[in-house]
Design a protein around this motif. Structure first.
Motif, PDB file in Angstrom:
ATOM      1  N   GLU A 143       5.795 -10.651  -4.140  1.00  0.00           N
ATOM      2  CA  GLU A 143       4.336 -10.683  -4.293  1.00  0.00           C
ATOM      3  C   GLU A 143       3.732  -9.281  -4.251  1.00  0.00           C
ATOM      4  O   GLU A 143       2.799  -8.975  -5.002  1.00  0.00           O
ATOM      5  CB  GLU A 143       3.727 -11.554  -3.191  1.00  0.00           C
ATOM      6  CG  GLU A 143       2.243 -11.851  -3.379  1.00  0.00           C
ATOM      7  CD  GLU A 143       1.973 -12.740  -4.587  1.00  0.00           C
ATOM      8  OE1 GLU A 143       0.814 -12.750  -5.047  1.00  0.00           O
ATOM      9  OE2 GLU A 143       2.916 -13.415  -5.073  1.00  0.00           O
ATOM     10  N   LEU A 144       4.259  -8.433  -3.389  1.00  0.00           N
ATOM     11  CA  LEU A 144       3.679  -7.104  -3.235  1.00  0.00           C
ATOM     12  C   LEU A 144       3.986  -6.186  -4.411  1.00  0.00           C
ATOM     13  O   LEU A 144       3.344  -5.145  -4.565  1.00  0.00           O
ATOM     14  CB  LEU A 144       4.170  -6.460  -1.930  1.00  0.00           C
ATOM     15  CG  LEU A 144       3.709  -7.153  -0.646  1.00  0.00           C
ATOM     16  CD1 LEU A 144       4.299  -6.472   0.579  1.00  0.00           C
ATOM     17  CD2 LEU A 144       2.192  -7.189  -0.549  1.00  0.00           C
ATOM     18  N   GLN A 145       4.960  -6.570  -5.256  1.00  0.00           N
ATOM     19  CA  GLN A 145       5.243  -5.777  -6.458  1.00  0.00           C
ATOM     20  C   GLN A 145       4.243  -6.054  -7.570  1.00  0.00           C
ATOM     21  O   GLN A 145       4.118  -5.265  -8.506  1.00  0.00           O
ATOM     22  CB  GLN A 145       6.653  -6.076  -6.969  1.00  0.00           C
ATOM     23  CG  GLN A 145       7.756  -5.529  -6.094  1.00  0.00           C
ATOM     24  CD  GLN A 145       9.109  -5.731  -6.755  1.00  0.00           C
ATOM     25  OE1 GLN A 145       9.420  -5.112  -7.761  1.00  0.00           O
ATOM     26  NE2 GLN A 145       9.927  -6.599  -6.173  1.00  0.00           N
ATOM     27  N   LYS A 146       3.489  -7.142  -7.458  1.00  0.00           N
ATOM     28  CA  LYS A 146       2.551  -7.509  -8.521  1.00  0.00           C
ATOM     29  C   LYS A 146       1.292  -6.659  -8.428  1.00  0.00           C
ATOM     30  O   LYS A 146       0.807  -6.369  -7.321  1.00  0.00           O
ATOM     31  CB  LYS A 146       2.184  -8.991  -8.395  1.00  0.00           C
ATOM     32  CG  LYS A 146       3.364  -9.930  -8.557  1.00  0.00           C
ATOM     33  CD  LYS A 146       2.941 -11.376  -8.365  1.00  0.00           C
ATOM     34  CE  LYS A 146       4.134 -12.318  -8.516  1.00  0.00           C
ATOM     35  NZ  LYS A 146       3.738 -13.729  -8.291  1.00  0.00           N
ATOM     36  N   PRO A 147       0.727  -6.250  -9.549  1.00  0.00           N
ATOM     37  CA  PRO A 147      -0.509  -5.448  -9.525  1.00  0.00           C
ATOM     38  C   PRO A 147      -1.654  -6.158  -8.804  1.00  0.00           C
ATOM     39  O   PRO A 147      -2.475  -5.517  -8.154  1.00  0.00           O
ATOM     40  CB  PRO A 147      -0.831  -5.240 -11.011  1.00  0.00           C
ATOM     41  CG  PRO A 147       0.473  -5.448 -11.713  1.00  0.00           C
ATOM     42  CD  PRO A 147       1.220  -6.458 -10.911  1.00  0.00           C
ATOM     43  N   ASP A 148      -1.706  -7.486  -8.922  1.00  0.00           N
ATOM     44  CA  ASP A 148      -2.755  -8.259  -8.268  1.00  0.00           C
ATOM     45  C   ASP A 148      -2.179  -9.105  -7.129  1.00  0.00           C
ATOM     46  O   ASP A 148      -2.688 -10.189  -6.824  1.00  0.00           O
ATOM     47  CB  ASP A 148      -3.469  -9.158  -9.278  1.00  0.00           C
ATOM     48  CG  ASP A 148      -2.500 -10.114  -9.979  1.00  0.00           C
ATOM     49  OD1 ASP A 148      -1.269  -9.891  -9.876  1.00  0.00           O
ATOM     50  OD2 ASP A 148      -2.963 -11.070 -10.618  1.00  0.00           O
ATOM     51  N   GLY A 149      -1.132  -8.605  -6.490  1.00  0.00           N
ATOM     52  CA  GLY A 149      -0.480  -9.359  -5.423  1.00  0.00           C
ATOM     53  C   GLY A 149      -1.438  -9.702  -4.296  1.00  0.00           C
ATOM     54  O   GLY A 149      -2.284  -8.895  -3.899  1.00  0.00           O
ATOM     55  N   HIS A 150      -1.302 -10.922  -3.792  1.00  0.00           N
ATOM     56  CA  HIS A 150      -2.192 -11.398  -2.729  1.00  0.00           C
ATOM     57  C   HIS A 150      -1.384 -12.300  -1.796  1.00  0.00           C
ATOM     58  O   HIS A 150      -0.923 -13.364  -2.192  1.00  0.00           O
ATOM     59  CB  HIS A 150      -3.369 -12.171  -3.330  1.00  0.00           C
ATOM     60  CG  HIS A 150      -4.374 -12.617  -2.317  1.00  0.00           C
ATOM     61  ND1 HIS A 150      -5.431 -13.461  -2.637  1.00  0.00           N
ATOM     62  CD2 HIS A 150      -4.495 -12.362  -0.982  1.00  0.00           C
ATOM     63  CE1 HIS A 150      -6.156 -13.685  -1.552  1.00  0.00           C
ATOM     64  NE2 HIS A 150      -5.602 -13.048  -0.539  1.00  0.00           N
ATOM     65  N   LEU A 166       6.202  -6.419   7.167  1.00  0.00           N
ATOM     66  CA  LEU A 166       4.933  -6.107   6.526  1.00  0.00           C
ATOM     67  C   LEU A 166       4.640  -4.615   6.584  1.00  0.00           C
ATOM     68  O   LEU A 166       4.240  -4.001   5.592  1.00  0.00           O
ATOM     69  CB  LEU A 166       3.798  -6.880   7.215  1.00  0.00           C
ATOM     70  CG  LEU A 166       3.506  -8.299   6.737  1.00  0.00           C
ATOM     71  CD1 LEU A 166       2.428  -8.926   7.616  1.00  0.00           C
ATOM     72  CD2 LEU A 166       3.063  -8.307   5.285  1.00  0.00           C
ATOM     73  N   ALA A 167       4.827  -4.029   7.775  1.00  0.00           N
ATOM     74  CA  ALA A 167       4.538  -2.606   7.944  1.00  0.00           C
ATOM     75  C   ALA A 167       5.413  -1.753   7.036  1.00  0.00           C
ATOM     76  O   ALA A 167       4.950  -0.759   6.465  1.00  0.00           O
ATOM     77  CB  ALA A 167       4.742  -2.198   9.404  1.00  0.00           C
ATOM     78  N   ALA A 168       6.680  -2.129   6.885  1.00  0.00           N
ATOM     79  CA  ALA A 168       7.590  -1.366   6.030  1.00  0.00           C
ATOM     80  C   ALA A 168       7.265  -1.560   4.558  1.00  0.00           C
ATOM     81  O   ALA A 168       7.239  -0.595   3.782  1.00  0.00           O
ATOM     82  CB  ALA A 168       9.029  -1.784   6.312  1.00  0.00           C
ATOM     83  N   MET A 169       6.997  -2.802   4.159  1.00  0.00           N
ATOM     84  CA  MET A 169       6.811  -3.080   2.740  1.00  0.00           C
ATOM     85  C   MET A 169       5.487  -2.568   2.203  1.00  0.00           C
ATOM     86  O   MET A 169       5.393  -2.171   1.043  1.00  0.00           O
ATOM     87  CB  MET A 169       6.924  -4.577   2.484  1.00  0.00           C
ATOM     88  CG  MET A 169       8.351  -5.080   2.528  1.00  0.00           C
ATOM     89  SD  MET A 169       8.495  -6.764   1.909  1.00  0.00           S
ATOM     90  CE  MET A 169      10.278  -6.876   1.700  1.00  0.00           C
ATOM     91  N   THR A 170       4.448  -2.571   3.023  1.00  0.00           N
ATOM     92  CA  THR A 170       3.146  -2.146   2.517  1.00  0.00           C
ATOM     93  C   THR A 170       3.083  -0.653   2.260  1.00  0.00           C
ATOM     94  O   THR A 170       2.165  -0.173   1.598  1.00  0.00           O
ATOM     95  CB  THR A 170       2.019  -2.553   3.486  1.00  0.00           C
ATOM     96  OG1 THR A 170       2.366  -2.132   4.807  1.00  0.00           O
ATOM     97  CG2 THR A 170       1.800  -4.046   3.462  1.00  0.00           C
ATOM     98  N   ALA A 176      -1.925  -3.538  -2.051  1.00  0.00           N
ATOM     99  CA  ALA A 176      -1.747  -4.992  -2.100  1.00  0.00           C
ATOM    100  C   ALA A 176      -2.664  -5.671  -1.087  1.00  0.00           C
ATOM    101  O   ALA A 176      -2.837  -5.195   0.033  1.00  0.00           O
ATOM    102  CB  ALA A 176      -0.296  -5.342  -1.812  1.00  0.00           C
ATOM    103  N   LYS A 177      -3.234  -6.763  -1.472  1.00  0.00           N
ATOM    104  CA  LYS A 177      -4.156  -7.490  -0.607  1.00  0.00           C
ATOM    105  C   LYS A 177      -3.378  -8.437   0.302  1.00  0.00           C
ATOM    106  O   LYS A 177      -2.623  -9.287  -0.168  1.00  0.00           O
ATOM    107  CB  LYS A 177      -5.174  -8.265  -1.439  1.00  0.00           C
ATOM    108  CG  LYS A 177      -6.256  -8.934  -0.593  1.00  0.00           C
ATOM    109  CD  LYS A 177      -7.309  -9.590  -1.467  1.00  0.00           C
ATOM    110  CE  LYS A 177      -8.415 -10.202  -0.611  1.00  0.00           C
ATOM    111  NZ  LYS A 177      -9.461 -10.851  -1.445  1.00  0.00           N
ATOM    112  N   ILE A 178      -3.569  -8.278   1.597  1.00  0.00           N
ATOM    113  CA  ILE A 178      -2.930  -9.158   2.578  1.00  0.00           C
ATOM    114  C   ILE A 178      -4.007  -9.623   3.541  1.00  0.00           C
ATOM    115  O   ILE A 178      -4.695  -8.808   4.162  1.00  0.00           O
ATOM    116  CB  ILE A 178      -1.821  -8.434   3.360  1.00  0.00           C
ATOM    117  CG1 ILE A 178      -0.776  -7.849   2.426  1.00  0.00           C
ATOM    118  CG2 ILE A 178      -1.167  -9.374   4.360  1.00  0.00           C
ATOM    119  CD1 ILE A 178       0.223  -6.947   3.116  1.00  0.00           C
ATOM    120  N   GLN A 179      -4.182 -10.928   3.655  1.00  0.00           N
ATOM    121  CA  GLN A 179      -5.141 -11.509   4.592  1.00  0.00           C
ATOM    122  C   GLN A 179      -4.376 -12.290   5.648  1.00  0.00           C
ATOM    123  O   GLN A 179      -3.568 -13.155   5.327  1.00  0.00           O
ATOM    124  CB  GLN A 179      -6.135 -12.417   3.869  1.00  0.00           C
ATOM    125  CG  GLN A 179      -7.078 -11.667   2.935  1.00  0.00           C
ATOM    126  CD  GLN A 179      -8.003 -12.603   2.193  1.00  0.00           C
ATOM    127  OE1 GLN A 179      -7.564 -13.448   1.412  1.00  0.00           O
ATOM    128  NE2 GLN A 179      -9.300 -12.467   2.428  1.00  0.00           N
TER     129      GLN A 179
END
Length: 484
Positions: A143-150, A166-170, A176-179
């Motif tokens: 998901e985080l590889q996508k331009p509009d990943g959410h 999460l901390a490593a991947m972001t 990337a949007k993460i809620q």
């Protein structure tokens, strides 16, 4: 009170002295010492405890142990734990982020086929924690590889693997949007530091990704998340929904579009009942100035600050600003805002309670550098300007508008990159300046967290983490004599 009473009684018994003998050698009233050992009284000043420790011939470590027990009993165990956690949280958040360390996770390390979950029927049950962890990492990676990943999360921060990932991947997907919806405890069933523990776990991801949104609602955490709760956690991406137990031993993976749509509706419904825990801004210093320094107070502020250097900005005159500021970055309007803010700080009724290090002040006097301001925004001040700033600061101390305490760095290793400002109990800003391209502001929004940080900034002024008022003034007078 019981902790201090037990410690004191134990140390007296180990010394082989009677209470009468301790009273004679320390000069502390015998009745008071007796009442302290029974828990009936606690001294009003830590100096009394230090006198008793000296008469008992305690080692520095044992003296510190007794004084810590005294502070804990005087403030209450709950309040003292909160203060210590805030201190540790500040130290941890000032450590280099994962992005600075160059840590990035391996990419495309597996596919869903590796787990036999390219499923024809949904859902798919997963019953191994290691496999659940791998699937979580894979779903995040995709998901985080996508331009509009959410990524949508309903999860508590005590799930260490998830938040480390999460901390490593972001770091490789900083936009990337993460809620993340988190339950904050309102019952104190866990402990009264639970909400602070949550923030501590979130900080690495907040540092790595300013687009990460941490939002909270209030409920009974132990009721919602326990072995009787059916898959209360959820990770939702564009193509998958993973629901899992709070012990991460059971999970259900869905890829049905209707199920994913239903899950997203469920997430958005919960989202509407939340509030941001904090606002994180990976920012340039001009944004920081607009959020902090140029805030126009309706009345002269009573502020608390914690910095490596003293809070020098209020003591820099407009002519110094004009002389040294980088006008290509700082606009004339911003310069005027700075001047207006400084004038407000200089109001006779204004008070700034500040804790800083001796090393920080001497660094400024030796280099002309102000650590809270990124170097690209100004030129180093020359010696005459440094002396003027120091003179202005000493005048403010004499006038009572600046109330300083110098940090004892043997007790609190104050990070050079960190500053914490409380312009009021409801306006807490943590600012980290790792380098010119990695400045970060964390604006606390949640009430219990704001209260905890504000209480720490108030507490530190009279704590053992700083030198006394008299010791602080002596150190400052010596620095003044050295340079002026």
């Amino acid at each position: 009170m019981a902790i201090f009473a037990e410690k004191l009684k134990s140390y007296i018994e180990k010394s082989g002295q009677t209470i009468y003998m301790v009273a004679q050698s320390s000069g502390v009233n015998r009745t008071l010492i007796h009442r302290m050992t029974t828990g009936a009284r606690i001294p009003s000043k830590k100096e009394t405890v230090a006198l008793i420790a000296k008469s008992l011939l305690l080692s520095p470590a044992d003296t510190n142990d007794l004084l810590e027990a005294y502070e804990m009993s005087k403030r209450g165990e709950s309040a003292y734990r909160q203060l210590q956690l805030v201190k540790q949280l500040l130290i941890n958040c000032a450590r280099p982020s994962l992005s600075n360390l160059g840590v990035t996770p391996p990419r495309n390390f597996c596919s869903l086929n590796d787990f036999d979950i390219q499923i024809e029927s949904s859902p798919k049950l997963i019953s191994q924690r290691s496999q659940i962890n791998q699937i979580i990492r894979l779903l995040l990676d995709q998901e985080l590889q996508k331009p509009d990943g959410h990524v949508c999360l309903i999860s508590q921060p005590d799930y260490t693997y998830l938040y480390d990932t999460l901390a490593a991947m972001t770091t490789i997907a900083p936009t990337a949007k993460i809620q993340n919806i988190i339950c904050f405890d309102r019952s104190n069933e866990n402990n009264d530091c639970y909400n602070l523990y949550c923030l501590e776990k979130l900080v690495p991801t907040l540092l790595a990704n300013p687009s990460f949104e941490a939002l909270c609602y209030y409920d009974h955490v132990n009721t919602l998340f326990n072995e009787w709760s059916l898959l209360p956690y959820m990770l939702l991406t564009s193509n998958y929904a993973l629901c899992f137990s709070d012990d991460t031993n059971q999970a259900m993976l869905y890829n049905d579009k209707n199920v994913i749509r239903f899950m997203r509706q469920h997430f958005n419904k919960k989202l509407s009942c939340t509030n941001p825990i904090c606002y994180s801004i990976k920012t340039s210093f001009d944004t920081y100035m607009n959020s902090l320094l140029v805030t126009e107070a309706k009345e002269p502020p009573e502020a608390y600050t914690l910095l490596y250097q003293p809070c020098l900005m209020p003591f820099i005159n407009l002519d110094i600003i004009v002389k040294y500021v980088n006008t290509e970055i700082c606009t004339p309007e911003m310069i005027q805002h700075m001047a207006a803010h400084i004038a407000n700080i200089h109001h006779p009724a204004a008070k700034i309670h500040t804790a800083f290090t001796q090393e920080g002040l001497e660094l400024f006097m030796e280099t002309g550098r102000i650590t809270e301001v990124p170097s690209q925004f100004y030129q180093p001040l020359d010696m005459n300007s440094r002396k003027e700033v120091l003179h202005n600061m000493m005048q403010a101390i004499e006038a009572g508008s600046l109330i300083p305490r110098i940090i004892d760095t043997t007790r609190f290793d104050m990070p050079i990159s960190l500053s914490v400002d409380a312009l009021s109990p409801n306006q807490i800003i943590i600012y980290l300046n790792h380098d010119a391209d990695n400045a970060f502001s964390l604006i606390i929004n949640e009430p219990s967290l704001m209260h905890a940080f504000y209480e720490f900034l108030v507490y530190i002024q009279t704590s053992r983490l700083v030198y006394s008022k008299e010791e602080t003034i002596t150190i400052l007078k010596n620095i003044e004599a050295k340079y002026l």
